[in-house]
Design a protein around this motif. Structure first.
Motif, PDB file in Angstrom:
ATOM      1  N   SER A  28       0.872  -1.185   0.000  1.00 42.22           N
ATOM      2  CA  SER A  28       0.000   0.000   0.000  1.00 42.22           C
ATOM      3  C   SER A  28       0.905   1.230   0.000  1.00 42.22           C
ATOM      4  CB  SER A  28      -0.887   0.035   1.252  1.00 42.22           C
ATOM      5  OG  SER A  28      -0.087   0.207   2.404  1.00 42.22           O
ATOM      6  N   ALA A  29       0.315   2.366  -0.346  1.00 34.00           N
ATOM      7  CA  ALA A  29       1.107   3.600  -0.307  1.00 34.00           C
ATOM      8  C   ALA A  29       1.439   3.961   1.137  1.00 34.00           C
ATOM      9  CB  ALA A  29       0.345   4.731  -0.984  1.00 34.00           C
ATOM     10  N   THR A  30       0.558   3.582   2.046  1.00 29.56           N
ATOM     11  CA  THR A  30       0.837   3.821   3.470  1.00 29.56           C
ATOM     12  C   THR A  30       2.122   3.108   3.884  1.00 29.56           C
ATOM     13  OG1 THR A  30      -1.503   4.081   3.976  1.00 29.56           O
ATOM     14  CG2 THR A  30      -0.090   3.413   5.805  1.00 29.56           C
ATOM     15  N   MET A  31       2.235   1.841   3.500  1.00 31.76           N
ATOM     16  CA  MET A  31       3.446   1.081   3.829  1.00 31.76           C
ATOM     17  C   MET A  31       4.658   1.663   3.114  1.00 31.76           C
ATOM     18  SD  MET A  31       2.775  -1.554   5.784  1.00 31.76           S
ATOM     19  CE  MET A  31       3.742  -2.997   5.398  1.00 31.76           C
ATOM     20  N   ALA A  32       4.457   2.060   1.869  1.00 34.49           N
ATOM     21  CA  ALA A  32       5.582   2.609   1.098  1.00 34.49           C
ATOM     22  C   ALA A  32       6.077   3.905   1.741  1.00 34.49           C
ATOM     23  CB  ALA A  32       5.156   2.850  -0.348  1.00 34.49           C
ATOM     24  N   ASN A  33       5.134   4.807   2.086  1.00 35.93           N
ATOM     25  CA  ASN A  33       5.541   6.065   2.723  1.00 35.93           C
ATOM     26  C   ASN A  33       6.270   5.794   4.034  1.00 35.93           C
ATOM     27  OD1 ASN A  33       4.635   7.899   0.816  1.00 35.93           O
ATOM     28  ND2 ASN A  33       2.592   8.091   1.715  1.00 35.93           N
ATOM     29  N   ASN A  34       5.714   4.885   4.833  1.00 36.28           N
ATOM     30  CA  ASN A  34       6.354   4.553   6.111  1.00 36.28           C
ATOM     31  C   ASN A  34       7.766   4.020   5.897  1.00 36.28           C
ATOM     32  OD1 ASN A  34       4.788   4.322   8.949  1.00 36.28           O
ATOM     33  ND2 ASN A  34       3.347   4.423   7.259  1.00 36.28           N
ATOM     34  N   MET A  35       7.877   3.059   4.996  1.00 38.07           N
ATOM     35  CA  MET A  35       9.178   2.426   4.787  1.00 38.07           C
ATOM     36  C   MET A  35      10.214   3.446   4.312  1.00 38.07           C
ATOM     37  SD  MET A  35      11.637   1.141   2.723  1.00 38.07           S
ATOM     38  CE  MET A  35      11.146   0.879   1.041  1.00 38.07           C
ATOM     39  N   VAL A  53      -6.573   4.527  -8.840  1.00 37.20           N
ATOM     40  CA  VAL A  53      -6.680   4.710 -10.297  1.00 37.20           C
ATOM     41  C   VAL A  53      -7.306   3.473 -10.955  1.00 37.20           C
ATOM     42  CG1 VAL A  53      -4.854   6.454 -10.561  1.00 37.20           C
ATOM     43  CG2 VAL A  53      -4.221   4.031 -10.547  1.00 37.20           C
ATOM     44  N   HIS A  54      -8.309   2.926 -10.274  1.00 39.47           N
ATOM     45  CA  HIS A  54      -9.080   1.806 -10.814  1.00 39.47           C
ATOM     46  C   HIS A  54      -8.298   0.498 -10.931  1.00 39.47           C
ATOM     47  CE1 HIS A  54     -12.335   4.625 -11.492  1.00 39.47           C
ATOM     48  NE2 HIS A  54     -11.456   5.441 -12.041  1.00 39.47           N
ATOM     49  N   GLY A  55      -7.252   0.387 -10.117  1.00 36.72           N
ATOM     50  CA  GLY A  55      -6.539  -0.890  -9.991  1.00 36.72           C
ATOM     51  C   GLY A  55      -6.990  -1.569  -8.704  1.00 36.72           C
ATOM     52  N   PRO A  56      -6.436  -2.755  -8.431  1.00 37.91           N
ATOM     53  CA  PRO A  56      -6.857  -3.474  -7.218  1.00 37.91           C
ATOM     54  C   PRO A  56      -6.268  -2.888  -5.938  1.00 37.91           C
ATOM     55  CG  PRO A  56      -5.219  -4.735  -8.449  1.00 37.91           C
ATOM     56  CD  PRO A  56      -5.496  -3.507  -9.261  1.00 37.91           C
ATOM     57  N   LYS A  57      -6.885  -3.213  -4.815  1.00 41.67           N
ATOM     58  CA  LYS A  57      -6.317  -2.832  -3.523  1.00 41.67           C
ATOM     59  C   LYS A  57      -5.178  -3.790  -3.187  1.00 41.67           C
ATOM     60  CE  LYS A  57     -10.646  -0.928  -1.870  1.00 41.67           C
ATOM     61  NZ  LYS A  57     -11.229  -1.040  -3.247  1.00 41.67           N
ATOM     62  N   GLY A  58      -4.348  -3.367  -2.250  1.00 44.63           N
ATOM     63  CA  GLY A  58      -3.261  -4.246  -1.806  1.00 44.63           C
ATOM     64  C   GLY A  58      -2.026  -4.171  -2.683  1.00 44.63           C
ATOM     65  N   ILE A  59      -1.988  -3.172  -3.554  1.00 45.43           N
ATOM     66  CA  ILE A  59      -0.771  -3.015  -4.350  1.00 45.43           C
ATOM     67  C   ILE A  59      -0.511  -1.526  -4.609  1.00 45.43           C
ATOM     68  CG2 ILE A  59      -1.952  -3.377  -6.601  1.00 45.43           C
ATOM     69  CD1 ILE A  59       1.584  -4.653  -5.736  1.00 45.43           C
ATOM     70  N   ALA A  60       0.722  -1.156  -4.373  1.00 45.65           N
ATOM     71  CA  ALA A  60       1.123   0.246  -4.553  1.00 45.65           C
ATOM     72  C   ALA A  60       2.501   0.247  -5.199  1.00 45.65           C
ATOM     73  CB  ALA A  60       1.172   0.940  -3.198  1.00 45.65           C
ATOM     74  N   GLY A  61       2.965   1.423  -5.534  1.00 50.69           N
ATOM     75  CA  GLY A  61       4.273   1.496  -6.170  1.00 50.69           C
ATOM     76  C   GLY A  61       5.098   2.617  -5.591  1.00 50.69           C
ATOM     77  N   LEU A  62       6.412   2.479  -5.728  1.00 48.81           N
ATOM     78  CA  LEU A  62       7.268   3.581  -5.322  1.00 48.81           C
ATOM     79  C   LEU A  62       8.411   3.727  -6.311  1.00 48.81           C
ATOM     80  CD1 LEU A  62       9.446   2.473  -2.331  1.00 48.81           C
ATOM     81  CD2 LEU A  62       7.425   1.217  -2.920  1.00 48.81           C
ATOM     82  N   PHE A  63       8.776   4.974  -6.512  1.00 51.89           N
ATOM     83  CA  PHE A  63       9.944   5.284  -7.320  1.00 51.89           C
ATOM     84  C   PHE A  63      11.053   5.643  -6.349  1.00 51.89           C
ATOM     85  CE2 PHE A  63      12.244   9.220  -8.429  1.00 51.89           C
ATOM     86  CZ  PHE A  63      13.086   8.744  -9.424  1.00 51.89           C
ATOM     87  N   VAL A  64      12.189   5.007  -6.518  1.00 56.78           N
ATOM     88  CA  VAL A  64      13.374   5.375  -5.721  1.00 56.78           C
ATOM     89  C   VAL A  64      14.478   5.674  -6.719  1.00 56.78           C
ATOM     90  CG1 VAL A  64      15.045   4.623  -3.977  1.00 56.78           C
ATOM     91  CG2 VAL A  64      12.689   3.773  -3.875  1.00 56.78           C
ATOM     92  N   ASP A  65      14.937   6.906  -6.741  1.00 57.03           N
ATOM     93  CA  ASP A  65      15.977   7.276  -7.702  1.00 57.03           C
ATOM     94  C   ASP A  65      17.186   6.349  -7.530  1.00 57.03           C
ATOM     95  OD1 ASP A  65      16.743   9.941  -9.492  1.00 57.03           O
ATOM     96  OD2 ASP A  65      18.460   8.845  -8.670  1.00 57.03           O
ATOM     97  N   SER A  66      17.759   5.938  -8.672  1.00 50.31           N
ATOM     98  CA  SER A  66      18.833   4.925  -8.621  1.00 50.31           C
ATOM     99  C   SER A  66      20.053   5.408  -7.844  1.00 50.31           C
ATOM    100  CB  SER A  66      19.229   4.513 -10.030  1.00 50.31           C
ATOM    101  OG  SER A  66      19.599   5.655 -10.752  1.00 50.31           O
ATOM    102  N   LYS A  67      20.178   6.717  -7.665  1.00 52.28           N
ATOM    103  CA  LYS A  67      21.371   7.176  -6.929  1.00 52.28           C
ATOM    104  C   LYS A  67      21.223   6.957  -5.410  1.00 52.28           C
ATOM    105  CE  LYS A  67      20.242  12.116  -6.423  1.00 52.28           C
ATOM    106  NZ  LYS A  67      18.882  12.123  -6.992  1.00 52.28           N
TER     107      LYS A  67
END
Ligand code: PLP
Length: 374
Positions: A68-75, A199-213
């Motif tokens: 989830s985005a909640t988990m992603a933000n926390n992490m 955005v009309h996708g399923p729950k339980g899945i989120a994404g994160l971008f982490v710059d490669s540097k």
């Protein structure tokens, strides 16, 4: 049913659901396996990274999946802030709780600087300039505010952050992703969070971008999936459903934005006619309208509308001691804060729904006021 609570969650596209089904019933292989079917599954996941990366102008290898985005933000935030340094943090009172509370949990260890919010909800950029300095370690500012829809000027914000510091720049993009274009590389964003179910996708899945540097601390222990950032067997069905939703939404984005822009305009012009009302979202996201009504309690209005199968959300938490930080930040008066509702549109919202909602809302405000004002 008239569903106007699309900031909370959205209906899954049929096509995305079909894809999820395929990956649960037929292509259910663990991508870590050594056989061909597993390898193919891994490639499929990488194709989803590419679709998401293209939307935000990142590289596919910089996209990770999380529950989830909640988990992603926390992490992300915990991983950065757990480093033993004393650098200050710059953020706002209007961030989503997954950011606000995570940062606040460091209040004994770090200086947290909250940037002033103007009365329209936008960020005071002069104050941002004063608050970011060479000792700033993290700046976290969202793309689109989820209660009142303010769109932050990330180009300007990014420039200030880059000119004045070497801080890591985190952006919560949950309410802005796809709807409002973003180029993470051009702006200099290091971390960006998104969520499929908005955005009309399923729950339980989120994404994160982490710059490669950036190399973040691996927070969880396990099999090393998602380069160790989110270990655990991948939610392949969710990831592939997310990919499908992003493809459909991206293809139709301009048309959807034009449509909801007209709905917002109409809604605001009608809401303005209701006496003693306040519109809290004149500008900003076309998908969000926040409005307040004097002498109305939002939870009562929400239940009134629910009787007609209409779903909207309250714009603030109604317990006195737990008021919306956002509505307080824009200095909405006490008379109005407790009577705030948020109406949020989606890909599926249509004009008849808006018309019917307006009829019932006007009726509701009138009926409830006549009861409390007796
Ligand atoms: N950030 C913002 C701005 C949101 O609006 C939300 C959800 O409402 C989240 C983060 C959390 O997303 P998720 O439901 O994926 O945890």
């Amino acid at each position: 049913m008239i569903y106007l609570d699309n900031c909370a969650t959205t209906r899954v596209f049929d096509e995305a659901l079909e894809v999820c089904n395929i990956y649960m019933k037929e292509k259910y292989f663990n991508p870590s396996g050594l056989y061909r079917l597993s390898k193919k599954t891994e490639e499929d996941i990488d194709s989803a990274r590419k679709v998401i990366a293209d939307v935000i102008h990142a590289n596919p290898s910089e996209i990770y999946f999380a529950p989830s985005a909640t988990m992603a933000n926390n992490m992300l935030l915990l991983s950065i802030l757990s480093k033993n340094d004393k650098k200050n943090i710059v953020t706002t009172y209007t961030e989503h709780s997954s950011v606000f509370k995570t940062i606040k949990s460091f209040k004994e260890k770090r200086e947290i600087r909250y940037v002033k919010i103007n009365e329209d909800g936008s960020l005071d950029l002069d104050d941002l300039k004063n608050k970011v300095d060479e000792n700033t370690g993290l700046v976290s500012i969202m793309q689109v505010q989820n209660e009142i829809g303010v769109i932050n000027n990330l180009e300007e914000i990014g420039k200030i952050v880059r000119d004045k510091s070497n801080a890591i720049f985190h952006v919560d993009g949950v309410q802005g992703f796809i709807k409002y274009p973003i180029n993470v590389k051009k702006i200099g964003i290091d971390l960006y969070t998104i969520s499929a179910h908005k955005v009309h996708g399923p729950k339980g899945i989120a994404g994160l971008f982490v710059d490669s540097k950036l190399k973040l601390q691996e927070f969880f222990h396990g099999g090393g999936q998602e380069k160790g950032y989110f270990p655990g067997t991948e939610n392949v069905a969710g990831i592939m459903g997310f990919k499908k939703a992003v493809e459909i939404y991206t293809e139709n984005r301009d048309e959807v934005v034009d449509r909801v822009k007209a709905f917002k305009k109409k809604l605001i012009s009608e809401l303005e006619k209701i006496e003693e009302s306040s519109i809290n979202s004149y500008g900003g996201s076309d998908f969000i309208v926040s409005a307040s009504f004097k002498d109305i309690r939002s939870e009562v209005l929400i239940h009134y509308l629910e009787n007609y199968d209409i779903c909207v959300s309250s714009g603030s938490s109604c317990s006195k001691n737990n008021r919306s930080r956002v509505l307080e930040a824009i200095k909405l008066s006490d008379d109005f804060i407790d009577g705030t509702i948020r109406i949020s549109f989606s890909y599926f919202t249509n004009e008849e729904e808006i018309n019917e909602f307006l009829v019932k809302l006007k009726e509701g405000v009138e009926t409830l006021r006549s009861m409390v004002r007796r």
